[in-house]
Write a protein that holds these residues in place. Structure first.
Motif, PDB file in Angstrom:
ATOM      1  N   ASN A 183       0.790  -1.222   0.000  1.00 29.28           N
ATOM      2  CA  ASN A 183       0.000   0.000   0.000  1.00 29.28           C
ATOM      3  C   ASN A 183       0.832   1.287   0.000  1.00 29.28           C
ATOM      4  O   ASN A 183       0.287   2.358  -0.248  1.00 29.28           O
ATOM      5  N   VAL A 184       2.095   1.202   0.305  1.00 31.17           N
ATOM      6  CA  VAL A 184       2.929   2.403   0.409  1.00 31.17           C
ATOM      7  C   VAL A 184       4.110   2.368  -0.548  1.00 31.17           C
ATOM      8  O   VAL A 184       4.361   3.325  -1.292  1.00 31.17           O
ATOM      9  N   ALA A 185       4.857   1.266  -0.558  1.00 29.56           N
ATOM     10  CA  ALA A 185       6.125   1.220  -1.285  1.00 29.56           C
ATOM     11  C   ALA A 185       5.955   1.171  -2.796  1.00 29.56           C
ATOM     12  O   ALA A 185       6.941   1.321  -3.517  1.00 29.56           O
ATOM     13  N   GLY A 200       2.708   0.844   7.701  1.00 27.07           N
ATOM     14  CA  GLY A 200       1.925  -0.327   7.327  1.00 27.07           C
ATOM     15  C   GLY A 200       0.650  -0.464   8.115  1.00 27.07           C
ATOM     16  O   GLY A 200      -0.400  -0.822   7.563  1.00 27.07           O
ATOM     17  N   VAL A 201       0.690  -0.157   9.403  1.00 28.88           N
ATOM     18  CA  VAL A 201      -0.497  -0.357  10.240  1.00 28.88           C
ATOM     19  C   VAL A 201      -1.598   0.634   9.907  1.00 28.88           C
ATOM     20  O   VAL A 201      -2.773   0.414  10.255  1.00 28.88           O
ATOM     21  N   PRO A 251      -5.525  -5.646 -12.477  1.00 29.40           N
ATOM     22  CA  PRO A 251      -6.264  -6.201 -11.326  1.00 29.40           C
ATOM     23  C   PRO A 251      -5.455  -6.138 -10.035  1.00 29.40           C
ATOM     24  O   PRO A 251      -6.037  -6.209  -8.951  1.00 29.40           O
ATOM     25  N   ASP A 252      -4.144  -5.997 -10.153  1.00 27.05           N
ATOM     26  CA  ASP A 252      -3.296  -5.857  -8.976  1.00 27.05           C
ATOM     27  C   ASP A 252      -3.267  -4.383  -8.570  1.00 27.05           C
ATOM     28  O   ASP A 252      -2.861  -3.519  -9.355  1.00 27.05           O
ATOM     29  N   ALA A 253      -3.722  -4.075  -7.369  1.00 20.32           N
ATOM     30  CA  ALA A 253      -3.868  -2.684  -6.929  1.00 20.32           C
ATOM     31  C   ALA A 253      -2.570  -1.882  -7.030  1.00 20.32           C
ATOM     32  O   ALA A 253      -2.575  -0.762  -7.545  1.00 20.32           O
ATOM     33  N   PRO A 254      -1.420  -2.389  -6.540  1.00 18.03           N
ATOM     34  CA  PRO A 254      -0.192  -1.588  -6.676  1.00 18.03           C
ATOM     35  C   PRO A 254       0.162  -1.276  -8.129  1.00 18.03           C
ATOM     36  O   PRO A 254       0.610  -0.160  -8.428  1.00 18.03           O
ATOM     37  N   LYS A 255      -0.036  -2.228  -9.032  1.00 15.77           N
ATOM     38  CA  LYS A 255       0.252  -1.964 -10.442  1.00 15.77           C
ATOM     39  C   LYS A 255      -0.704  -0.915 -11.005  1.00 15.77           C
ATOM     40  O   LYS A 255      -0.288  -0.031 -11.784  1.00 15.77           O
ATOM     41  N   ALA A 256      -1.973  -0.988 -10.642  1.00 15.62           N
ATOM     42  CA  ALA A 256      -2.936   0.010 -11.109  1.00 15.62           C
ATOM     43  C   ALA A 256      -2.596   1.392 -10.563  1.00 15.62           C
ATOM     44  O   ALA A 256      -2.737   2.403 -11.264  1.00 15.62           O
ATOM     45  N   MET A 257      -2.158   1.462  -9.307  1.00 21.53           N
ATOM     46  CA  MET A 257      -1.758   2.738  -8.731  1.00 21.53           C
ATOM     47  C   MET A 257      -0.582   3.329  -9.498  1.00 21.53           C
ATOM     48  O   MET A 257      -0.505   4.538  -9.722  1.00 21.53           O
ATOM     49  N   GLN A 258       0.341   2.486  -9.917  1.00 24.27           N
ATOM     50  CA  GLN A 258       1.483   2.968 -10.689  1.00 24.27           C
ATOM     51  C   GLN A 258       1.052   3.468 -12.067  1.00 24.27           C
ATOM     52  O   GLN A 258       1.634   4.420 -12.599  1.00 24.27           O
ATOM     53  N   HIS A 316     -10.181   0.230  -7.627  1.00 24.05           N
ATOM     54  CA  HIS A 316      -9.359   0.011  -6.435  1.00 24.05           C
ATOM     55  C   HIS A 316      -9.549   1.212  -5.502  1.00 24.05           C
ATOM     56  O   HIS A 316      -8.753   2.160  -5.518  1.00 24.05           O
ATOM     57  N   SER A 317     -10.573   1.171  -4.705  1.00 25.20           N
ATOM     58  CA  SER A 317     -10.801   2.297  -3.793  1.00 25.20           C
ATOM     59  C   SER A 317      -9.720   2.390  -2.726  1.00 25.20           C
ATOM     60  O   SER A 317      -9.435   3.479  -2.214  1.00 25.20           O
ATOM     61  N   GLN A 318      -9.121   1.245  -2.397  1.00 18.06           N
ATOM     62  CA  GLN A 318      -7.987   1.224  -1.481  1.00 18.06           C
ATOM     63  C   GLN A 318      -6.791   0.651  -2.214  1.00 18.06           C
ATOM     64  O   GLN A 318      -6.927  -0.360  -2.922  1.00 18.06           O
ATOM     65  N   PRO A 319      -5.622   1.241  -2.137  1.00 19.76           N
ATOM     66  CA  PRO A 319      -5.226   2.371  -1.289  1.00 19.76           C
ATOM     67  C   PRO A 319      -5.363   3.742  -1.953  1.00 19.76           C
ATOM     68  O   PRO A 319      -4.707   4.682  -1.532  1.00 19.76           O
ATOM     69  N   THR A 320      -6.244   3.848  -2.985  1.00 22.95           N
ATOM     70  CA  THR A 320      -6.406   5.132  -3.649  1.00 22.95           C
ATOM     71  C   THR A 320      -6.835   6.218  -2.673  1.00 22.95           C
ATOM     72  O   THR A 320      -6.392   7.368  -2.759  1.00 22.95           O
TER      73      THR A 320
END
Length: 787
Positions: free
Chosen positions: A237-239, A285-286, A489-496, A557-561
């Motif tokens: 969600n961060v890195a 992370g938390v 479909p992978d949230a980190p890839k979509a965020m990128q 992907h509402s999260q972590p958007t």
């Protein structure tokens, strides 16, 4: 040549022979001077040798005194000496005349500058060189100095012209908008012991003579399984955005030494600053853990990270772990407390200074370090450089790092993308650092240059940003799906995917914004016919793309958007410029569609940004939307807005587009509210003439890779400089034909503007009906085939 023999030369024997009187004579012997000088004599007196040497009058019996050097040069030196004496006397006469003239006119008590002695003027010898820094355009600097805010107690803040809209607003929580942070960040309210609180309060510089040990932190280490769970939350969600410590580095150098193979924690195996990295990673992370106590745990871990870093002072024990901990704390504050802008700004400056302290800006391949350490240093430096550049643009302040001061190489691509064909494309982090070095660094220099760059230089920078290669796997759709593109479909890839679009479009929006403002100030009736119309179109297009694309990402992907602060900051600025288009130019052909996009952006912003937005931003947007709707309704009904009030400087509201030339609050010496955009003198000297900007040619260059925009000279058009496109629009159907414009929606708006009756800045003609905004939907702008 006539020479005074008495004054210039000493003659050994000046009594010529009586036989020499009456003309040249031939003798059997060489003359005395030729014999002395051992020269060939023609024995016809005066001989040629003596004549060439300037001593014909002593030939044949006389001789010159034995001296060193050329006698002709001696004669020339004598002549120059006489000239110097003559000119010195003349200069004294002129100085006396000038002194008398100045005294008679009584223009000053001091000596005239030309009459000063060399000792008096010695201290001003370098003044001309200093002036060359500014030359004749120094007064242009004052037009773009930004905004300075001073309250009654003297507390001061400065923001330049590129500042993000949310940073420029005085976003103190009004009634009905409580502060976002519900958990106190003060360590004394987190249930931590006094020793931890004492260390935490010494952050970030640390205690010089600390009596505390790392065993203080042993009771607060979570079980190994919980640490691994929070680590996964961090890297998912961060890195994905900024990754100063890659997963393998964290596992090898922090987690495994800390827990070993048995799972029992042992703090003796790692440095205190690495322990700080461990806690700040858990804190970030938390935040993404779905539990009611996540905010409290995040603040506790953050306080523990601060305390661990303070065990050893950063000025003496600085390592890569020191920089990693400080950099990750910067990101954590942005996710957990969006109201603390200035603390983040100061912390990023400390990060940059410690990075320079340990030499991250210099490539270390020749220092004998291991490959693992080389890669770690390169990754860390370019992550810091990218964030520092963006932070400087958003705050409107110069960065701490400069691309001109580094030779650090790019890190290895640890996550390349493999196409089905087998071709390899660069991964997100590799693309990000290369974009930062190639485009973002130039944008920073352009924005913070005290000399306003020419408009052609801006267009060349625009072209460079648009032409920067974007790998296929990072290209994002405008909606939830699009032909040939889809969200991963992978949230980190979509965020990128969206982050790549956001990098480019937000960059374009910020560099064009001051010219965008100037176009609306000078041509509020129709800014599309202003010479800075490319900036109007560029800002409008970037704002629409930012909103539409994030809307599609948020639905998937509402999260972590919802916690990605960078995205929502750009959306807020996009809403501001869209509202400004409607308020400042309701008769512009873009106004109707801009209002639609503003509504869409506000709904998205209000729904999605709640976990990370500043508390009062929605109030600002609601006020702007109300004014925009009123202005557009008045323009459609009456032909011109009622009591038109500019969004650039509305009465009683802050400047929503950016800082004015001088904005001093809380003091009795406020100045006029003029623009922070390009100055009048720069516009007069701009390489673009006062005629209409050749928009079609500009966007044709953007679409044609073979056309290079000139950066230092004026466009040379083969046709007249008018607002006509390359093709003739005989009817509305011609809009659907291929054109050189890069955007069909903008092309339609420009052509519609040309088809409307001509208007002056004073308002529409009374003999013609007012123009109606073009009712373009968002799908028509970006998907003309679906219209």
């Amino acid at each position: 040549m006539n020479i005074d023999v008495e004054s210039s030369i000493r003659v050994r024997n000046i009594t010529p022979s009586m036989h020499n009187v009456g003309g040249p004579r031939k003798s059997g012997l060489s003359c005395a001077e030729c014999r002395r000088s051992k020269l060939k004599c023609d024995r016809v007196f005066p001989c040629q040798s003596c004549m060439r040497r300037g001593c014909a009058n002593i030939c044949p019996e006389g001789t010159l005194a034995a001296t060193k050097g050329n006698k002709v040069l001696m004669a020339h030196a004598q002549r120059l000496s006489e000239q110097v004496k003559t000119m010195t006397g003349r200069i004294k006469e002129l100085e006396e005349a000038l002194h008398e003239t100045r005294r008679s006119n009584r223009n000053g008590s001091g000596p005239y500058p030309l009459l000063k002695t060399s000792s008096q003027s010695h201290e001003h010898v370098e003044e001309p060189d200093l002036r060359t820094i500014y030359d004749d355009g120094v007064h242009d600097v004052a037009e773009s100095i930004g905004s300075l805010s001073i309250d009654g107690d003297g507390r001061t803040k400065y923001h330049g012209e590129s500042v993000g809209s949310e940073y420029f607003q005085p976003l103190f929580p009004p009634d009905g908008y409580p502060s976002q942070q519900s958990v106190s960040a003060d360590p004394k309210y987190l249930g931590l012991p006094f020793e931890i609180i004492d260390l935490s309060n010494a952050y970030p510089f640390g205690l010089r003579d600390s009596q505390y040990t790392k065993f203080l932190f042993l009771p607060f280490l979570p079980p190994r399984e919980r640490a691994l769970q929070l680590m996964e939350l961090y890297y998912r969600n961060v890195a994905w955005m900024f990754d100063p410590i890659v997963r393998d580095d964290f596992m090898t150098n922090i987690l495994i030494p800390l827990y070993g193979h048995t799972g029992s924690p042992n703090v003796n195996n790692i440095h205190s600053h690495r322990l700080s990295v461990f806690f700040i990673l858990l804190a970030s992370g938390v935040l993404h853990d779905q539990s009611q106590s996540s905010m409290m745990l995040a603040e506790q871990y953050y306080a523990l990270s601060r305390a661990a870093l303070s065990l050893d002072p950063i000025s003496q024990d600085a390592t890569c772990a020191t920089v990693q901990s400080l950099f990750m704390a910067f990101g954590h504050i942005y996710q957990s407390d969006r109201t603390n802008n200035e603390a983040r700004w100061v912390l990023m400056g400390i990060v940059a200074r410690i990075a320079q302290l340990i030499g991250l800006q210099r490539d270390n391949a020749g220092w004998g370090l291991g490959q693992e350490e080389i890669q770690r240093r390169r990754v860390l430096f370019w992550e810091i450089y990218s964030v520092d550049a963006w932070t400087s643009i958003l705050h409107g302040r110069p960065p701490a790092l400069s691309i001109n001061h580094t030779d650090c190489r790019f890190p290895e691509d640890l996550d390349p993308a493999i196409k089905p064909s087998g071709a390899v494309e660069m991964g997100w982090h590799t693309w990000k650092v290369r974009y930062s070095a190639s485009c973002l660094g130039i944008s920073v220099q352009h924005v913070f240059n005290t000399r306003v760059p020419s408009y052609s230089a801006l267009l060349e920078l625009d072209r460079k940003i648009r032409k920067f290669n974007l790998p296929a796997h990072l290209q994002s759709p405008m909606e939830a799906s699009e032909a040939g593109r889809a969200w991963s479909p992978d949230a980190p890839k979509a965020m990128q995917q969206y982050a790549a679009l956001c990098h480019r479009e937000a960059n374009l929006m910020y560099i064009h914004r001051s010219w965008f403002v100037q176009a609306f100030r000078e041509a509020p009736t129709n800014p599309l016919q202003h010479k800075y119309a490319p900036s109007v179109l560029a800002v409008y297009r970037s704002a629409c793309r930012l909103i539409s694309s994030l809307n599609g990402l948020y639905r998937v992907h509402s999260q972590p958007t919802d916690r990605t602060w960078f995205f929502w900051s750009a959306i807020f600025s996009a809403c501001i410029v869209l509202g400004a288009i409607v308020v400042d130019s309701p008769q512009c052909t873009l106004a109707s569609n801009a209002l639609q996009e503003l509504d869409q952006g506000m709904v998205l912003y209000e729904e999605g940004s709640l976990p990370c937005r500043p508390p009062a931003t929605m109030l600002v947007l609601h006020r702007l939307r109300e004014r925009a709707f009123t202005s557009l309704q008045a323009a459609q009904t009456d032909g011109q807005p009622q009591s038109h009030q500019s969004s650039i400087n509305p009465a009683g509201d802050p400047d929503v587009l950016g800082p004015r030339k001088s904005d001093i609050t809380g003091t009795p010496f406020g100045s006029s509210a003029s623009s922070a955009s390009p100055s009048d003198s720069d516009r007069r000297s701009s390489e673009l003439s006062d005629g209409d900007i050749p928009i079609a040619q500009y966007y044709a260059a953007l679409a044609n890779p073979d056309v290079v925009l000139p950066a230092t000279r004026e466009f040379e058009l083969p046709f007249s400089r008018t607002f006509e496109p390359f093709y003739a629009a005989a009817s509305e159907e011609d809009i659907n034909t291929p054109s050189p414009f890069f955007d069909p929606g903008l092309r339609a708006a420009v052509i519609e503007s040309k088809m409307q009756p001509n208007q002056s800045n004073a308002g529409p003609s009374s003999s013609r009906p007012p123009p109606q905004p073009v009712p373009l939907s968002f799908q028509q702008v970006y998907n003309p085939d679906h219209a």
